[in-house]
Write a protein that holds these residues in place. Structure first.
Motif, short mmCIF file in Angstrom:
data_model
loop_
_atom_site.label_atom_id
_atom_site.label_comp_id
_atom_site.label_asym_id
_atom_site.label_seq_id
_atom_site.Cartn_x
_atom_site.Cartn_y
_atom_site.Cartn_z
N SER A 85 0.92 -1.20 0.03
CA SER A 85 -0.19 -0.02 -0.07
C SER A 85 0.97 1.40 -0.07
N LEU A 86 -0.02 2.33 -0.37
CA LEU A 86 0.89 3.58 -0.27
C LEU A 86 1.59 3.59 1.17
N ALA A 87 0.66 3.69 2.11
CA ALA A 87 1.43 3.76 3.80
C ALA A 87 2.43 2.86 3.67
N ALA A 88 2.50 1.74 3.37
CA ALA A 88 3.52 0.82 3.61
C ALA A 88 4.70 1.58 2.61
N ARG A 89 4.55 1.89 1.60
CA ARG A 89 5.98 2.28 0.73
C ARG A 89 6.40 3.50 1.50
N VAL A 90 5.37 4.34 1.88
CA VAL A 90 6.19 5.58 2.51
C VAL A 90 6.84 5.14 3.74
N ALA A 91 6.33 4.17 4.94
CA ALA A 91 6.86 3.78 5.89
C ALA A 91 8.33 3.24 5.67
N VAL A 92 8.46 2.48 4.55
CA VAL A 92 9.85 2.00 4.26
C VAL A 92 10.74 3.06 3.67
N THR A 93 10.03 4.09 3.00
CA THR A 93 10.83 5.26 2.53
C THR A 93 11.62 6.12 3.73
N LEU A 94 10.59 6.30 4.64
CA LEU A 94 11.26 7.05 5.68
C LEU A 94 11.73 6.66 7.14
N GLY A 95 11.47 5.29 7.13
CA GLY A 95 11.83 4.47 8.42
C GLY A 95 13.12 4.41 8.36
N THR A 96 13.76 4.72 9.69
CA THR A 96 15.27 4.52 10.04
C THR A 96 15.32 3.79 11.38
N GLU A 97 16.60 3.49 12.05
CA GLU A 97 16.76 3.04 13.46
C GLU A 97 15.98 3.88 14.41
N THR A 98 15.87 5.17 14.03
CA THR A 98 15.25 6.10 15.11
C THR A 98 13.91 6.60 14.70
N PHE A 99 13.45 6.37 13.64
CA PHE A 99 12.14 7.17 12.92
C PHE A 99 11.21 5.93 12.73
N ARG A 100 10.23 5.63 13.30
CA ARG A 100 9.43 4.54 13.09
C ARG A 100 8.01 5.07 12.74
N PRO A 101 7.59 4.69 11.47
CA PRO A 101 6.17 4.76 11.25
C PRO A 101 5.23 3.47 11.09
N TYR A 102 4.10 3.78 11.96
CA TYR A 102 3.11 2.83 12.04
C TYR A 102 2.21 3.16 10.89
N LEU A 103 1.57 1.97 10.38
CA LEU A 103 0.62 2.00 9.36
C LEU A 103 -0.81 2.00 9.67
N SER A 104 -1.89 2.65 9.10
CA SER A 104 -3.21 2.80 9.60
C SER A 104 -3.86 3.09 8.11
N ASP A 105 -5.19 2.40 8.00
CA ASP A 105 -6.11 2.62 7.02
C ASP A 105 -6.99 3.57 7.38
N ASP A 106 -6.81 4.62 8.34
CA ASP A 106 -8.04 5.62 8.71
C ASP A 106 -7.32 6.93 8.57
N PRO A 107 -7.26 7.59 7.61
CA PRO A 107 -6.76 9.10 7.38
C PRO A 107 -7.78 9.95 7.94
N VAL A 108 -8.87 9.66 8.12
CA VAL A 108 -9.73 10.92 9.05
C VAL A 108 -9.28 10.71 10.31
N GLY A 109 -9.12 9.57 11.01
CA GLY A 109 -9.03 9.56 12.45
C GLY A 109 -7.75 10.25 12.69
#
Length: 363
Positions: free
Chosen positions: A173-197
């Motif tokens: 998914s786009l969220a997953a691709r963004v997460a692996v694009t920005l993720g580092t040892e210190t910056f950790r993105p979590y995925l969600s399917d709820d943009p509104v929330g």
């Protein structure tokens, strides 16, 4: 250590454009470079862009050097050329104009990541709705969460949420691709399917941070701050649910996490602004000389307008707006909040409302 059953990581975006050279935009540019991406950072003012390119420091994040992997420019077309992902990191009330300028410069299949936090004045639109209106049909995701720019830029452990509508349907998914694009040892993105929330949390927390700052400025301690955070979270959840978001999302990083951070530190521009109000300054005086935007000021109006339109009770946000408008004093606003009819906290009890014991009986 790897977790059993994890999915293979999707392909990251190799080239990233960051549209917005404030503190958070600069921090995200540094994070993307640290993750191994080629980065272009767009700064609106030509003089500021030239100075940052020459000194390798941003005036909004002066303690952190901009690495050579980041190109700094005021030429929007040059910044966007060849990028696989564009991050929109501008103040909420400027997002529409920036999205409109970006749209013709990007191929229609290049996604955008909305990193602005707020609700648009007048329209009541969420930031992803603003971007979609100016870039119809373009893939988009949203990033939010508890993240002071300076700490994230310094490599301190930071966790955020990245949401896209397709996040629950596919491992790439786009969220997953963004997460692996920005993720580092210190910056950790979590995925969600709820943009509104995710978006509601990012918008409302700034208004609530002003409320917590006001309480601190009046000399109050931890009790009122805890109450404002907890009951502010309830307001945030009501608005998210009314817009189609999920309560669970608001209990996570982009809601409770960001709310706790923003309401608890002088690093928060909104908290510091509220503290000045609580200490007796006018809104104009508290804002004087600030180079960075205090998002909660504009969003107090847009949040309360939207809540009224949806018939959602958001008394803390309403109190902040009343103080900003000069309709009530800080003390009057606080008394009005504390002496509202007594109500139940669990939703299962329904709309229980009892006359506050300090209020006189009806004549």
């Amino acid at each position: 250590m790897s977790d059993a059953g994890t999915n293979p990581a999707p392909a990251p975006f190799a080239r990233v454009a960051v549209v917005g050279g404030g503190a958070w935009g600069t921090a995200l540019a540094l994070i993307a470079a640290r993750a191994g991406r080629r980065v272009a950072l767009w700064v609106r003012e030509p003089e500021a862009a030239a100075a940052a390119a020459r000194s390798r420091h941003s005036p909004f994040l002066p303690d952190h050097a901009i690495p050579p992997e980041v190109t700094v420019t005021s030429d929007l077309a040059a910044a966007l050329a060849g990028c696989g992902l564009a991050l929109l990191v501008v103040p909420s009330q400027y997002l529409r104009a920036v999205a409109r300028a970006v749209a013709p410069l990007l191929p229609p299949d290049v996604p955008v990541l909305v990193c602005s936090k707020g609700i648009e004045a007048g329209t009541g639109a969420l930031m992803t709705e603003v971007a979609a209106a100016e870039m119809p049909g373009r893939p988009q995701a949203v990033l939010s969460g508890p993240s002071f720019a300076g700490e994230a830029a310094a490599g301190q452990p930071t966790a955020v949420t990245v949401a896209s509508a397709d996040a629950g349907r596919t491992a790439d998914s786009l969220a997953a691709r963004v997460a692996v694009t920005l993720g580092t040892e210190t910056f950790r993105p979590y995925l969600s399917d709820d943009p509104v929330g995710v978006e509601v949390g990012g918008a409302v927390k700034n208004v609530l941070a002003i409320a917590c700052g006001i309480a601190a400025g009046r000399g109050f301690g931890a009790n009122p701050r805890a109450a404002l955070i907890a009951r502010g979270l309830a307001e945030m959840k009501r608005l998210a649910e009314a817009l189609g978001g999920q309560w669970e999302t608001v209990s996570g990083l982009s809601g409770l996490g960001d709310l706790t951070l923003t309401c608890s530190s002088e690093q928060s521009r909104n908290f510091s602004f509220g503290r000045a109000l609580g200490a007796g300054q006018t809104a104009a005086a508290a804002l004087a000389g600030k180079a960075a935007v205090v998002e909660g000021v504009a969003n107090a109006r847009s949040v309360t307008d939207l809540a009224r339109r949806l018939a959602i009770a958001m008394p803390i946000c309403e109190a902040v707006q009343a103080v900003l408008d000069g309709d009530v004093s800080v003390d009057e606003a606080m008394r009005a909040l504390l002496t509202r009819p007594l109500a139940a906290e669990p939703r299962a009890l329904g709309d229980v409302r009892l006359r506050h014991p300090t209020e006189p009986p009806d004549a």
